[in-house]
Design an enzyme around this catalytic site. Structure first.
Site, PDB file in Angstrom:
ATOM      1  N   ARG A   1      28.295  37.749  43.184  1.00 54.13           N
ATOM      2  CA  ARG A   1      29.717  37.113  43.559  1.00 54.13           C
ATOM      3  C   ARG A   1      30.226  37.587  44.899  1.00 54.13           C
ATOM      4  O   ARG A   1      30.321  38.971  45.048  1.00 54.13           O
ATOM      5  CB  ARG A   1      30.606  37.331  42.292  1.00 54.13           C
TER       6      ARG A   1
ATOM      7  N   HIS B   1      39.703  35.354  48.300  1.00 53.12           N
ATOM      8  CA  HIS B   1      39.739  36.844  47.796  1.00 53.12           C
ATOM      9  C   HIS B   1      40.919  37.408  48.687  1.00 53.12           C
ATOM     10  O   HIS B   1      40.543  38.514  49.296  1.00 53.12           O
ATOM     11  CB  HIS B   1      38.680  37.352  47.519  1.00 53.12           C
TER      12      HIS B   1
ATOM     13  N   GLU C   1      42.188  36.025  41.305  1.00 48.78           N
ATOM     14  CA  GLU C   1      43.609  36.871  40.974  1.00 48.78           C
ATOM     15  C   GLU C   1      44.644  36.139  41.631  1.00 48.78           C
ATOM     16  O   GLU C   1      45.494  37.125  42.266  1.00 48.78           O
ATOM     17  CB  GLU C   1      43.363  38.392  41.137  1.00 48.78           C
TER      18      GLU C   1
ATOM     19  N   ASN D   1      38.476  38.869  35.462  1.00 53.61           N
ATOM     20  CA  ASN D   1      38.536  40.269  35.668  1.00 53.61           C
ATOM     21  C   ASN D   1      39.361  41.415  34.800  1.00 53.61           C
ATOM     22  O   ASN D   1      40.608  41.028  34.586  1.00 53.61           O
ATOM     23  CB  ASN D   1      39.393  40.414  37.207  1.00 53.61           C
TER      24      ASN D   1
ATOM     25  N   TYR E   1      40.099  45.035  33.728  1.00 50.89           N
ATOM     26  CA  TYR E   1      40.094  46.783  33.866  1.00 50.89           C
ATOM     27  C   TYR E   1      40.822  47.156  32.796  1.00 50.89           C
ATOM     28  O   TYR E   1      40.534  48.237  32.111  1.00 50.89           O
ATOM     29  CB  TYR E   1      40.901  46.797  35.331  1.00 50.89           C
TER      30      TYR E   1
ATOM     31  N   GLU F   1      34.647  40.791  37.012  1.00 49.39           N
ATOM     32  CA  GLU F   1      34.913  41.925  37.484  1.00 49.39           C
ATOM     33  C   GLU F   1      35.155  42.707  36.323  1.00 49.39           C
ATOM     34  O   GLU F   1      35.933  42.418  35.361  1.00 49.39           O
ATOM     35  CB  GLU F   1      35.999  41.937  38.388  1.00 49.39           C
TER      36      GLU F   1
HETATM   37  C1  FCB Z   1      40.536  43.614  41.455  1.00 48.29           C
HETATM   38  C2  FCB Z   1      40.092  42.781  42.695  1.00 48.29           C
HETATM   39  C3  FCB Z   1      38.910  43.394  43.623  1.00 48.29           C
HETATM   40  C4  FCB Z   1      39.212  45.058  43.191  1.00 48.29           C
HETATM   41  C5  FCB Z   1      39.295  45.461  41.803  1.00 48.29           C
HETATM   42  C6  FCB Z   1      39.192  47.079  41.677  1.00 48.29           C
HETATM   43  O1  FCB Z   1      41.921  43.205  41.393  1.00 48.29           O
HETATM   44  O2  FCB Z   1      39.908  41.567  42.560  1.00 48.29           O
HETATM   45  O3  FCB Z   1      39.001  43.287  44.876  1.00 48.29           O
HETATM   46  O4  FCB Z   1      40.021  45.705  44.208  1.00 48.29           O
HETATM   47  O5  FCB Z   1      40.599  44.878  41.455  1.00 48.29           O
END
Ligand code: FCB
Length: 477
Positions: free
Chosen positions: A98, A142, A187, A311, A313, A377
Site C-alpha cells: 500500500r 494521504h 484518515e 488503521n 493503533y 495500518e
Molecule cells: C497514521 C498515518 C500514517 C502514520 C501512522 C503512524 O495515522 O496514516 O501516515 O503516520 O499513523
C-alpha cells in the site's frame, strides 16, 4: 460503542489462550499480507519532475511545527530507490504493498493539466511491483494537498472535492489497467481535525468550524472520486479510516458515545449508510452551522465500497470531567477528559492494546456487515538501535504478534477480515515528529539511505510464508 462492550484498559489477555498453548494460528487462504507507506513520508524528490508544493512542504517549513525542522525533501529517497525497495518487499514475501500517490506530482497546482512525468513514477512503481508478484494498493490522498488548493481554501472549499475527483480519474486513466483496488482517502478525521482544528498537522489551522467543513468535503471528495473511479471501470473501491474503540468507565457512557461519534461514526455512517449521526450533526451545527452540507451530498458520499481500510493503533480512553475544556482535536468534547494510558506504551506514548483491534473488527462486522475489512495500518514506533549491523526490535515483534492474534480471534468470531498491512515498510517522516519516530520493519539510516531489515521484518517474513503464527505467543518462543 458503549462503555461496557470492550475490554477494560490494560486487559489484553483475551487473545492469549490461542497463543499460550502453542496452537498454529492459520489465517484464511488468500489472506493478504503486506506493508504500507505514504508518499510524503518516503519519496523525497520534492521538487523533481514537475512536482508542485504540497501543504506538508510548506507546513514543515514553519518554525516549530515539525521536530527539528525536518521536512520530506529527501525522506527515504524512495523516488530514486523504489527498485531496491521493491526487491526488499519481494525478499520479505509481501503479497501487497500500500503506497499513496502524491496529488502534487500529478497535478502540481491541484487542478489544470496533468503532469505526465509525475504519473510516470507510479507507472514504473506499479510495473516493478507486479513484476515481483506484489499487488499494488494505491491510496489517492494521504494528506499532501497541493498548496495551490490550500491557498484557495483547502478542504474547507467545496471545489476541492471536485478537483480531487478529477485527479483520481487522471490517475485511473494511467494505472487503471493494472490496479484492482483503489483507496480514495487515508484518515479523513486526521486530515480535518489535526489539519484544521488542533493545527498540529498541515495546513495548521485552528478553527473548529473549518474542521467540520473539511471533514464533509473530504467525504464528498471520497464519494465523487469513488463514482468517477467506478465509471472508469475500477473493480474495488476502498476508504481508509483511523478507527478506535472508545473506552470509559460505566459512568461515562455519554462521553464515550460523543467521542465515538466524532472519531468513528462521523465518517463510517455517511460513507457506509448515507447519513450523518444525529449527535455529530448537533455538534457540527454548534461549530459554524450546517450550511456546507447540501441536498444530495449524502447520496454522493454513500457510494458502494467493497473494502473498509482500518488503521488501528490504540483505543481512546475517556472519562467524564465536568468543566474540562474541549480537546483541541475534538471540538464538542467539553466535559470529557482523554485519559493517559495506564499500561505499556510505544515510543509515541500510545497504549499497546491488541484487544482493541479485536473488539473494533467485531464491532465493524456487526454494525457494517456489508463491507469487507482490511487492516491498512497497524504497527508501532520504538527507539530502535543498530548493533553489529542488526536491529533487535523484540518489542515490535511482540506488538505485531499480539495484534495478529487479536485479528485472528476476530476472524474466528466471524469478522470478514481480508488482510493485514503493517505500518510501515520503512522508517520514515513521521509528520510532526519528523524522523524521530521509527515505525518501520526495515530500518533506514537517513544519513546513508542504507536499509536494514529489522528482526521484525524477518519474523514477518516467516509469518507470511506460513500464512499464520506457528508457535505460542512470541514471548514464549
Ligand atoms: C497514521 C498515518 C500514517 C502514520 C501512522 C503512524 O495515522 O496514516 O501516515 O503516520 O499513523
Amino acid at each position: 460503542m458503549s462503555a461496557t462492550t470492550t475490554a477494560s484498559r490494560g486487559q489484553d489477555g483475551d487473545v492469549e489462550p490461542d497463543g499460550r498453548h502453542g496452537r498454529r494460528l492459520a489465517f484464511p487462504d488468500g489472506f493478504v499480507w503486506g506493508a504500507a507507506t505514504a508518499a510524503y513520508q518516503i519519496e523525497g524528490a520534492a521538487a523533481e519532475d514537475g512536482r508542485g508544493p504540497s501543504i506538508w512542504d510548506c507546513f514543515s517549513r514553519v518554525p516549530g511545527k515539525v521536530a527539528d525542522g525536518h521536512t520530506g525533501d529527501v525522506a527515504c529517497d524512495h523516488y530514486h530507490r523504489y527498485e531496491e525497495d521493491v526487491r526488499l518487499m519481494a525478499g520479505l514475501g509481501l503479497a501487497a504493498y500500500r503506497f499513496s500517490v502524491a496529488w502534487p506530482r500529478v497535478c502540481p497546482t491541484g487542478s489544470g493539466p496533468v503532469n505526465a512525468r509525475g504519473l510516470d513514477f507510479y507507472d514504473r512503481l506499479t510495473d516493478e511491483l507486479l513484476a515481483h508478484g506484489i499487488v499494488p494498493y494505491p491510496t489517492l490522498y494521504h494528506w499532501d494537498l497541493p498548496q495551490a488548493l490550500e491557498d484557495a481554501g483547502g478542504w474547507t472549499s467545496r471545489d476541492v472535492a471536485y478537483r480531487f475527483a478529477d485527479y483520481a480519474a487522471a490517475v485511473h486513466d494511467r494505472l487503471g489497467d493494472r490496479i484492482r483496488t483503489w483507496t480514495t482517502l487515508n484518515e479523513p478525521w486526521v486530515a480535518a481535525f489535526l489539519g484544521y482544528c488542533s493545527g498540529v498537522h498541515a495546513p495548521g489551522r485552528e478553527d473548529p468550524a473549518a474542521a467540520f467543513r473539511a471533514a464533509h468535503h473530504l467525504l464528498l471528495g471520497h464519494g465523487l472520486a469513488a463514482s468517477a473511479l467506478r465509471t472508469a471501470g475500477a473493480a474495488e473501491i476502498a476508504l481508509t479510516l483511523n478507527l478506535a474503540p472508545v473506552i470509559g468507565p460505566d459512568d461515562a457512557v455519554a462521553a464515550v458515545t460523543r467521542v465515538d461519534g466524532l472519531l468513528n461514526r462521523q465518517f463510517l455512517d455517511p460513507a457506509l449508510r448515507g447519513h450523518y449521526p444525529r449527535d455529530v450533526l448537533d455538534i457540527a451545527e454548534r461549530h459554524g452551522g450546517l450550511g456546507h452540507i447540501r441536498d444530495g451530498d449524502l447520496e454522493i458520499i454513500h457510494q458502494p465500497v467493497e473494502l473498509l481500510g482500518i488503521n488501528y493503533y490504540n483505543p481512546s480512553f475517556v472519562s467524564s470531567a465536568p468543566g474540562e475544556p474541549a480537546n483541541p482535536a475534538f471540538p464538542g468534547s467539553e466535559g470529557i477528559r482523554f485519559d493517559p494510558p495506564a499500561g505499556p506504551t510505544t515510543a509515541m506514548d500510545w497504549p499497546i492494546d491488541p484487544a482493541g483491534l479485536e473488539s473494533l473488527l467485531l464491532r465493524l462486522s456487526r454494525d457494517y456487515p456489508e463491507v469487507g475489512l482490511l487492516v491498512t495500518e497497524n504497527g508501532a514506533a520504538f527507539d530502535d538501535v543498530v548493533r553489529d549491523g542488526r536491529v533487535a526490535d523484540a518489542e515490535r515483534v511482540g506488538y505485531l504478534d499480539a495484534h495478529l492474534r487479536a485479528a485472528h480471534a476476530a476472524i474466528s468470531a466471524g469478522a470478514d477480515l481480508r488482510g493485514y498491512l503493517v505500518w510501515s515498510l520503512l522508517d520514515n517522516f513521521e509528520w510532526a515528529y519528523g524522523y524521530h519516530k521509527r515505525f518501520g520493519i526495515v530500518y533506514v539510516d537517513f544519513a546513508t539511505q542504507r536499509r536494514i531489515p529489522k528482526e521484525s521484518a524477518l519474523w514477518y517474513r516467516e509469518v507470511i510464508s506460513r500464512n499464520g503464527l506457528s508457535y505460542g505467543s512470541q514471548g514464549d518462543e
